[in-house]
Enzyme design. Structure first.
Site, PDB file in Angstrom:
ATOM      1  N   GLY A  18     125.336  32.103 -31.168  1.00 21.33           N
ATOM      2  CA  GLY A  18     124.595  31.120 -28.978  1.00 21.33           C
ATOM      3  C   GLY A  18     125.594  31.963 -28.111  1.00 21.33           C
TER       4      GLY A  18
ATOM      5  CB  SER B  65     116.578  34.405 -27.404  1.00 23.04           C
ATOM      6  OG  SER B  65     116.904  32.976 -26.385  1.00 23.04           O
TER       7      SER B  65
ATOM      8  CD  GLU C 293     128.491  26.084 -21.393  1.00 21.86           C
ATOM      9  OE1 GLU C 293     127.710  26.376 -21.294  1.00 21.86           O
ATOM     10  OE2 GLU C 293     129.868  26.640 -22.106  1.00 21.86           O
TER      11      GLU C 293
ATOM     12  CB  SER D 254     122.331  34.519 -24.297  1.00 24.78           C
ATOM     13  OG  SER D 254     122.706  33.050 -23.077  1.00 24.78           O
TER      14      SER D 254
ATOM     15  CG  ASP E 129     122.025  31.519 -21.397  1.00 28.49           C
ATOM     16  OD1 ASP E 129     123.181  30.841 -20.828  1.00 28.49           O
ATOM     17  OD2 ASP E 129     121.657  30.487 -22.551  1.00 28.49           O
TER      18      ASP E 129
HETATM   19  C1  GLA Z   1     122.660  27.093 -23.251  1.00 29.73           C
HETATM   20  C2  GLA Z   1     121.357  27.545 -22.260  1.00 29.73           C
HETATM   21  C3  GLA Z   1     122.046  27.195 -20.846  1.00 29.73           C
HETATM   22  C4  GLA Z   1     122.821  26.371 -20.634  1.00 29.73           C
HETATM   23  C5  GLA Z   1     123.694  26.369 -21.536  1.00 29.73           C
HETATM   24  C6  GLA Z   1     124.835  25.192 -21.642  1.00 29.73           C
HETATM   25  O1  GLA Z   1     122.831  28.772 -23.380  1.00 29.73           O
HETATM   26  O2  GLA Z   1     120.368  27.842 -23.245  1.00 29.73           O
HETATM   27  O3  GLA Z   1     120.576  27.183 -19.902  1.00 29.73           O
HETATM   28  O4  GLA Z   1     122.201  25.159 -20.120  1.00 29.73           O
HETATM   29  O5  GLA Z   1     123.498  26.312 -23.163  1.00 29.73           O
HETATM   30  O6  GLA Z   1     125.741  25.118 -20.628  1.00 29.73           O
END
Ligand code: GLA
Length: 395
Positions: free
Chosen positions: A133, A137, A35, A135, A181
């Protein structure tokens, strides 16, 4: 086709009074470990989810582009491919499109990279919990790549789709994220995690088999308000730490290129906060490699311990967790049958994950829900994570 796919085609028919040429899906993601190091050249280990975004779409021959979303109230956003070709790829030009800045950013980036994109109609519907959170997007960006690839016969690899999506997110939406992501939403596979080297993009598919355990996703239901500003602050801190390390004579392109031993030899040069940020990057990269080994050998106990250590580092050294994520993670760790728990994604809210023995899943869910509510006043949501197929996962 499932309920969400049907809803996207229903909306398409209602808005555009014709049938779609295609209905496609792109997944959301959950990161198992690794992460906040995809912008430090580190290794990450995400999975693509069965939850994600669906789009019903059809090509048009007049250059007009119309977009509509079930989740965003059903108002049609309209532009043309000609207008997109003339817009500078900066947030200022895309902000007025609202949620459609993501798909339109992708279309603009494809055009900028020399691919032909003409007019099209597209209706989208997401199955990811909103603001969680996971993803949404990146899922929408990659989905747009898959749709435009099909409508305009674009020769686009999964890696190119991920890079185009990342460029759209950074330049058009103004979020300076890493590649994790977009890569997993483009190239993930059902029943697999991907070990991705974010510096070289070399990657390995690892069977996602937790033996007698399963993965729970625990949604704190806390909106991730600080995520943007603090995210950029962390990136800047890592860049500054690297600058000081390089200035001391150790030539490295990324923090994650440093081994544990190398870091020990330079850490005293760094101010306290930067030292902790850099230590997270270096140790998290090593944890991810060890976690990949543990997953490969079916050592789920070790995988759980590494997840715990990852969360602790994100809390103490990187400071991106916060009260709600800590509360839900500790509530999980205290339950019988939990092998490990950590936050996932950018932090400051959103989701955490836990590896849980299958037999204990129901009692863990109940125990976490109750304790989290008592501590924060919030009602969390807990789902069993199911992996899903990404549009470019097979090639
Ligand atoms: C978000 C960002 C990723 C990554 C995570 C943390 O999801 O979009 O690119 O940096 O945070 O790991």
């Amino acid at each position: 086709m499932n309920e969400y796919g049907l809803r996207s085609s229903d909306l398409f028919r209602t808005c555009f009074r014709k049938s779609p040429d295609t209905v496609l899906f792109a997944p959301g993601r959950v990161n198992l470990i690794g992460e906040h190091i995809d912008y430090n050249g580190g290794r990450v280990m995400p999975c693509s989810l069965s939850l994600g975004t669906y789009a019903a779409a059809a090509r048009r021959n007049d250059g007009v582009i119309r977009l509509v979303s079930v989740d965003m109230g059903g108002a049609v956003v309209e532009t043309t491919s000609e207008e997109l070709a003339s817009l500078p790829c900066v947030p200022l030009s895309f902000a007025r499109f609202g949620w459609a800045e993501y798909p339109l950013g992708v279309a603009a980036k494809l055009i900028e990279n020399g691919f032909y994109v003409g007019g099209f109609d597209m209706a989208v519907c997401g199955s990811l919990p909103r603001g969680s959170g996971l993803s949404s997007s990146a899922s929408l960006e990659v989905l747009t790549c898959a749709v435009l690839k099909e409508l305009f016969f674009i020769r686009l690899t999964g890696e190119q789709a991920a890079l185009i999506s990342l460029a759209a997110e950074r330049d058009c939406a103004g979020v300076n994220c890493g590649i994790m992501d977009q890569f997993i939403c483009a190239k993930g596979r059902k029943d697999h995690a991907v070990l991705l080297d974010t510096h070289t993009l070399s990657n390995e598919y690892l069977p996602f088999d937790l033996k007698d355990s399963q993965l729970l996703i625990m949604n704190t239901k806390k909106p991730r308000r600080l995520a943007g500003s603090k995210y950029n602050e962390r990136r800047a801190e890592c860049e500054e730490a690297l600058r000081l390390i390089v200035a001391s004579g150790m030539d490295r392109k990324h923090l994650c290129e440093l081994t544990h031993e190398e870091f020990a030899s330079v850490e005293a040069l760094l101010p306290e906060t930067l030292r902790r940020r850099a230590r997270h990057a270096v140790t998290e990269n090593e944890r991810t490699l060890n976690a990949a080994e543990a997953l490969k050998t079916g050592d789920i106990v070790t995988l759980g311990k590494l997840m715990n250590a990852s969360h602790d580092s994100l809390k103490n050294d990187y400071e991106v967790t916060g009260r709600e994520l800590d509360s839900i993670v500790y509530a999980a760790r205290d339950q019988e049958g939990v092998l490990g728990a950590r936050m996932t994604g950018a932090g400051f809210g959103g989701c955490a994950i836990a590896i849980v023995e299958k037999d204990a899943a129901e009692s863990v869910k109940a125990g976490v829900t109750e304790r989290y509510k008592a501590q924060t006043g919030l009602n969390c949501e807990i789902y069993i994570a199911e992996t899903g197929e990404a549009p470019f996962g097979k090639g």
